[in-house]
Design an enzyme around this catalytic site. Structure first.
Site, short mmCIF file in Angstrom:
data_model
loop_
_atom_site.label_atom_id
_atom_site.label_comp_id
_atom_site.label_asym_id
_atom_site.label_seq_id
_atom_site.Cartn_x
_atom_site.Cartn_y
_atom_site.Cartn_z
CE LYS A 185 -3.14 -3.18 0.81
NZ LYS A 185 -3.89 -3.91 -0.18
C1 PLP Z 1 -4.79 -5.03 0.75
C2 PLP Z 1 -6.24 -5.01 0.80
C3 PLP Z 1 -6.96 -5.50 1.89
C4 PLP Z 1 -6.31 -6.25 3.03
O1 PLP Z 1 -5.41 -5.49 3.77
P1 PLP Z 1 -4.48 -6.22 4.88
O2 PLP Z 1 -3.90 -5.08 5.64
O3 PLP Z 1 -3.48 -7.03 4.15
O4 PLP Z 1 -5.38 -7.06 5.72
C5 PLP Z 1 -8.34 -5.36 1.89
N1 PLP Z 1 -8.98 -4.78 0.87
C6 PLP Z 1 -8.34 -4.31 -0.21
C7 PLP Z 1 -9.10 -3.63 -1.30
C8 PLP Z 1 -6.95 -4.42 -0.30
O5 PLP Z 1 -6.31 -3.96 -1.38
#
Ligand code: PLP
Length: 391
Positions: A185
């Protein structure tokens, strides 16, 4: 090799983590509290509550708005599977609707059809950082008196214009917004998540549920001159964030404007460079959004094989990823009934490719990606299979 992504971290983050290690207080302490305050201020939310990741954030959000065993939640299939899984984690059923034409976000015009007497919430996603049509989605949520949860896992630093005002994603337009700080992210703490809300009751619930339902935190007991005993008020979870993560997050938050500006300028440049490449369509950005471009997804023309284009690029030193998955096609979900058409979602998964995009990327590297893409499309267009399709 040009990687698909690379976290943007420096000595500031390393020093902040080191200071926590040496401080003697490692989890859900003052660094977490400061990160929450700074995060809430940044996105203009009344509350921000840090948790272990975005999947646990989504779990708590669904519980907070009353989604339970047998409830239905309207959402997209075309998203990372954590969204659908979090709905299953509370015993509820994800009801998938398709995405919009020409984009990767929920099609608001499909939501009403998917609402039944069992619907308990709408979970929308700001896919790859691009804000979804929140104004339409929240109007539908209001019309049907349904709670709205935003999966903003990828969308920290993105903005949306509503009533002529630019607002950061994170200021809730429904009830709760969930963020991820995974290394893929835009802002990372290694692992981590955040819930923002303007609702005091929701925030109280998050704080209780994330640490075993404990009435009085370790921090308060530690600081108290008098002996106090805690109580356990609800069946809680361990969804805590560590102070090591929060200290890194605070430094990342300071860098966020620079990170987003660089990502946006790389995305704009991709769009210019891609006008000279036939066989692909660049992603578009509606005038009422400013994406953080967490991912940059191009769409291949019909007839071009996604995997072969990607392999050709990999052979030429450029890593890519396929488009966002569809949960309904995975073994965990194929047995579920699928009452609503998901053709655009499937096409988006099969025909889009994510190109490398990260703040450290040089203009030369970006040119190299575009050249590799052009060469890959040329090579993959010349195959007999392709001629057959064209004929
Ligand atoms: C990455 C992601 C998640 C999960 O996030 P984590 O922190 O890995 O649990 C959920 N929804 C979307 C759209 C994502 O891109």
């Amino acid at each position: 090799m040009i990687p698909i992504a690379q976290p943007f971290l420096g000595f500031e983050e390393a020093d902040a983590a080191r200071a926590v290690v040496l401080s003697g207080w490692l989890s859900q302490g003052s660094e977490v509290a400061s990160f929450e305050t700074e995060f809430a201020a940044d996105v203009c939310a009344r509350h921000a509550c840090a948790v272990s990741n975005c999947t646990t954030a989504l779990h708590l959000a669904l519980l907070a708005v009353g989604v339970r065993q047998g409830s239905e939640v309207v959402t997209v299939s075309h998203s990372f599977i954590a969204g659908a899984n979090s709905i299953r984690h509370v015993g509820a059923i994800p009801v998938f609707v398709d995405i919009e034409e020409g984009g990767f976000n929920i099609d608001p015009s499909r939501i009403a059809d998917a609402i039944t007497p069992r619907t308990q919430a709408i979970l929308c996603v700001h896919q790859m950082g691009m804000p979804c049509d929140l104004q339409s989605v929240s109007a539908i949520a209001k019309q049907y008196s349904l709670p709205l949860i935003e999966d903003a896992a990828c969308a920290i630093g993105s903005q949306i214009r509503i009533d002529d005002t630019w607002r950061k994603i994170g200021k809730p337009h429904g009830d709760i917004v969930c963020f991820s700080f995974h290394p893929r992210k835009v802002l990372t703490t290694g692992e981590g998540g955040m819930l923002t809300t303007d609702n005091d009751d929701h925030d109280r619930f998050f704080r209780l549920a994330r640490q075993h339902g404990m009435s009085i935190s370790d921090g308060v007991r530690h600081a108290s001159p008098r002996v106090i005993f805690e109580e356990y008020l609800t069946t809680g979870y361990n969804y805590r964030m560590t102070d090591i993560q929060a200290a890194i997050g605070r430094q990342q938050l300071k860098r966020l404007p620079e990170i987003v500006a660089r990502r946006r300028s790389l995305a704009m440049r991709y769009r210019v460079l891609l006008t000279a490449v036939s066989g692909v369509r660049a992603p578009s950005e509606p005038g009422w959004t400013k994406s953080n471009w967490q991912s940059f997804a191009i769409s291949l023309d019909i007839g071009l094989d996604q995997k072969r284009v990607m392999q050709h690029m990999l052979d030429n030193g450029v890593a890519t990823r396929r488009g966002i998955m569809c949960a309904h096609r995975e073994a965990a979900y194929t047995a579920d009934p699928r009452p609503h058409a998901l053709g655009r979602s499937e096409a988006a998964q099969d025909r889009s490719i994510l190109l490398p995009l990260f703040p450290q990327m040089t203009d030369e590297a970006q040119q190299q990606v575009v050249d590799a893409l052009r060469a890959a499309i040329k090579a993959c267009s010349k195959t007999p299979a392709m001629r057959l399709v064209k004929a």
